[in-house]
Write an enzyme that holds these catalytic residues in place. Structure first.
Site, PDB file in Angstrom:
ATOM      1  N   ASN A 132       0.944  -1.245  -0.198  1.00 50.65           N
ATOM      2  CA  ASN A 132       0.185   0.128   0.112  1.00 50.65           C
ATOM      3  C   ASN A 132       0.929   1.466  -0.073  1.00 50.65           C
ATOM      4  O   ASN A 132       1.290   1.707   1.335  1.00 50.65           O
ATOM      5  CB  ASN A 132      -0.662  -0.077   1.208  1.00 50.65           C
ATOM      6  CG  ASN A 132      -2.299   1.315   1.228  1.00 50.65           C
ATOM      7  OD1 ASN A 132      -1.941   1.630   0.440  1.00 50.65           O
ATOM      8  ND2 ASN A 132      -2.338   1.521   2.619  1.00 50.65           N
ATOM      9  N   ASP A 191      -3.323  -1.461   9.468  1.00 44.69           N
ATOM     10  CA  ASP A 191      -4.293  -2.626   9.599  1.00 44.69           C
ATOM     11  C   ASP A 191      -5.503  -2.876   8.607  1.00 44.69           C
ATOM     12  O   ASP A 191      -6.265  -3.278   8.333  1.00 44.69           O
ATOM     13  CB  ASP A 191      -5.089  -1.746  11.454  1.00 44.69           C
ATOM     14  CG  ASP A 191      -3.985  -2.231  11.707  1.00 44.69           C
ATOM     15  OD1 ASP A 191      -3.024  -3.160  11.909  1.00 44.69           O
ATOM     16  OD2 ASP A 191      -4.462  -1.372  13.170  1.00 44.69           O
ATOM     17  N   GLY A 233       1.649   1.233   7.968  1.00 47.71           N
ATOM     18  CA  GLY A 233       0.540   2.642   8.578  1.00 47.71           C
ATOM     19  C   GLY A 233       1.086   3.047   9.219  1.00 47.71           C
ATOM     20  O   GLY A 233       1.315   2.876  10.197  1.00 47.71           O
ATOM     21  N   SER A 234      -0.746   3.983   9.716  1.00 41.21           N
ATOM     22  CA  SER A 234      -0.711   4.814  10.608  1.00 41.21           C
ATOM     23  C   SER A 234      -0.790   4.356  12.002  1.00 41.21           C
ATOM     24  O   SER A 234      -0.962   4.621  12.831  1.00 41.21           O
ATOM     25  CB  SER A 234      -1.374   6.139  10.206  1.00 41.21           C
ATOM     26  OG  SER A 234      -2.933   5.059   9.622  1.00 41.21           O
TER      27      SER A 234
END
Length: 581
Positions: A132, A191, A233-234
């Protein structure tokens, strides 16, 4: 039984002489002084060896090799314990050995590689990788190519890499494309990316098994493909709760070693329709409102969660509802037994035989259990109703850097149960005390308005208007307040649809929380909404009335659970200090 000796000879590391011994499952090299006395010994399990290369070889930051006749390089996992860390960092360490002859060098490399195949049969050889590029700080592509890909190449793993360009691309690929030849799927992201891969892997497995996911009573088929997570990711809650650290190299090494961690999955149904799968948090009330509020402020980045949490807390809302749950066997484990699900967890290990019995009457017993979950009879179901600040269901501890012990510290990853946490309506300061305890080691359940249950299934429904009237506080909103609240409805609906949530959200939800143009004024001036939204692993569900069921050990991750740092010997804290310098 003593391990069979495979190979022993003198080896040199730099100018020091060592006695190297390969016993089949362990590789030792012991320093020998001039008087042939043993000094320091270094031991590496064969299962922890990543690769064996001829010559002097360096991998990071860029691969380089100098082929020499008498030298070979061994790459292996080195564990590092950091002060205050939840888990253990893994690093790729290397040692270059020099042999008296090329023939002996070839003998060592041959025996080490053969030992790898014998003692590490579950290592992946081919992986499907989804990256991503938009998640977190948009470093997914760079993290994979600079830190992960070189290690995969060293381990001899072939990878087919797909950089996603839209939402659900990974899920759709897994559902429709040919996956023959792949040992596992790796997601590089947060996630959200993991959730895409999870839904694709589970959906594909049920398709091939001819099972209908929309049937709440169906016994889902465990997934053969392993899932690996490279955190980028965040939010990386799943990675943190299953590995103990958020570190791409550590996660990559777990994948290479072929670790296998079973994981429970919660299916969420509305009627006879599958809504989503969840592995971490399914939250209604406070956590649902925080997600709805944060979606309106995505431009703020990760800070939007802090802002939304503050606003929702100040709004001081509680919601009436009916919670029905099917308790798990209290003799097996309890959410308040003070145990933690660590690597090699006994509770999860014992649950494997219970979840996958091999007795002749096992199928009939399991069918009875499924009918109990899907049936309308009371059976062993427990029912409670009232006003709740939040209703949460989790299949793991949900630990994260801000909350090292998580929502439910004693939750287990693979015991076929979930922890249901009910926080009843209470004073704002008392609720703040509950939230604050998540950042410390204090017992978050030792409060009079909090209860926790270990469950196999949960039903939730919103109270009808007549039933809800019994829980309303004295005093109705004035006509002016009611009109103002109605005028706010349209703006809220637009925000929800603009956030990318599912269509018909407002139709299905019945009465979503309303936006406030002036939050502080809205605390006392606006009519409270009658229902909240469900936060399912960071996604807003379009329904409030749901059935949740825990599927034990439905998927497997390339992980081994959180390693107990205090129990590990030989962890080198000085390496962490040198890395910082």
């Amino acid at each position: 039984m003593e391990p069979v000796l495979t190979l022993e000879s003198s080896l040199w590391v730099g100018n020091k002489r060592y006695r190297g011994v390969l016993t089949g499952w362990k590789f030792n090299w012991t320093e020998v002084d001039k008087k042939n006395r043993d000094k320091k010994t270094i031991s590496v399990f064969v299962a922890d060896i990543v690769g064996v290369e001829d010559g002097r070889v360096y991998i990071l930051p860029h691969k380089s090799a100098v082929d020499t006749d008498k030298i070979f390089t061994v790459f292996y996992v080195k564990r590092i314990r950091r002060r205050g860390a939840n888990g253990v960092l893994w690093r790729l360490s290397r040692t270059q050995f020099s042999c008296p002859s090329r023939a002996l060098r070839d003998q060592w490399t041959k025996h080490l590689r053969a030992a790898l195949k014998t003692h590490s049969p579950l290592r992946p050889s081919s992986l499907l990788v989804f990256i991503n590029p938009f998640g977190g700080k948009k470093r997914g592509r760079d993290i994979y190519h600079s830190l992960v890909a070189p290690i995969f190449e060293l381990a001899g793993i072939s990878c087919h890499v797909i950089v996603t360009e839209r939402a659900n691309q990974a899920r759709d690929h897994l559902l429709k494309k040919d996956l023959t030849g792949f040992d596992g799927v790796v997601c590089v992201g947060g996630d959200g990316m993991f959730s895409e891969v999870l839904h694709g892997v589970i959906g594909r497995t049920q398709q091939e098994a001819g099972l209908c996911e929309n049937d709440p009573a169906v016994a889902l088929q465990p997934c053969p493909l392993h899932i690996g997570i490279i955190p980028a990711g965040s939010t990386d809650c799943v990675c943190y709760a299953t590995v103990g650290v958020i570190d791409p190299v550590t996660s990559a090494l777990h994948i290479i070693i072929g670790d296998s961690q079973p994981l429970d999955v919660c299916s969420v149904h509305h009627g006879n329709t599958l809504v989503r799968y969840s592995v971490s948090l399914l939250g209604y009330g406070f956590y649902g409102d925080v997600l709805v509020e944060s979606e309106k402020h995505r431009w703020m980045g990760p800070l939007r969660y802090d802002y939304a949490g503050t606003m929702v807390y100040l709004n001081n809302r509680s919601y009436a509802g009916i919670v029905r749950f099917l308790p798990a066997d209290p003799l097996l484990s309890s959410p308040r037994d003070k145990t933690r699900c660590l690597s090699g967890c006994n509770v999860c290990s014992r649950s494997t035989e219970r979840l996958f019995p091999h007795t002749p009457d096992a199928s009939s017993l399991y069918s009875s259990h499924l009918s109990q979950i899907s049936g309308d009879s009371d059976g062993d179901w427990v029912s409670v109703e009232g006003k709740f600040r939040c209703v949460s269901l989790t299949c793991m501890s949900c630990s994260c850097p801000r909350s090292p012990l998580g929502l439910s510290p004693s939750a287990h990853l693979a015991d076929g149960t979930g922890d249901l946490i009910l926080v009843w309506d209470t004073h704002p300061l008392a609720f703040l005390q509950y939230l604050y305890r998540h950042t410390s080691t204090q017992d978050r359940f030792d409060l009079p308005f909090v209860e926790v249950h270990r469950v196999r299934a949960v039903r939730f429904s919103v109270l009808s208007h007549e039933e809800e009237d019994a829980y309303k506080e004295v005093g109705e909103p004035t006509e002016v307040e009611a009109i103002a609240a109605e005028e706010e409805d349209g703006g809220y609906v637009e925000d929800i649809r603009r956030s990318g949530s599912q269509q018909h959200f407002t139709e299905k939800l019945g009465g979503p929380p309303k936006a406030t143009c002036a939050p502080l004024c809205g605390l006392c001036c606006r009519k409270a909404p009658t229902s909240s939204a469900w936060n399912c692993d960071g996604e807003i569900l379009p329904f409030t009335d749901i059935l949740c069921r825990i599927h034990g050990q439905l998927v497997r991750l390339y992980a081994r659970g959180i390693e107990d740092a205090a129990a590990l010997h030989g962890c080198n804290e000085e390496l962490v200090k040198s890395e910082r310098r």
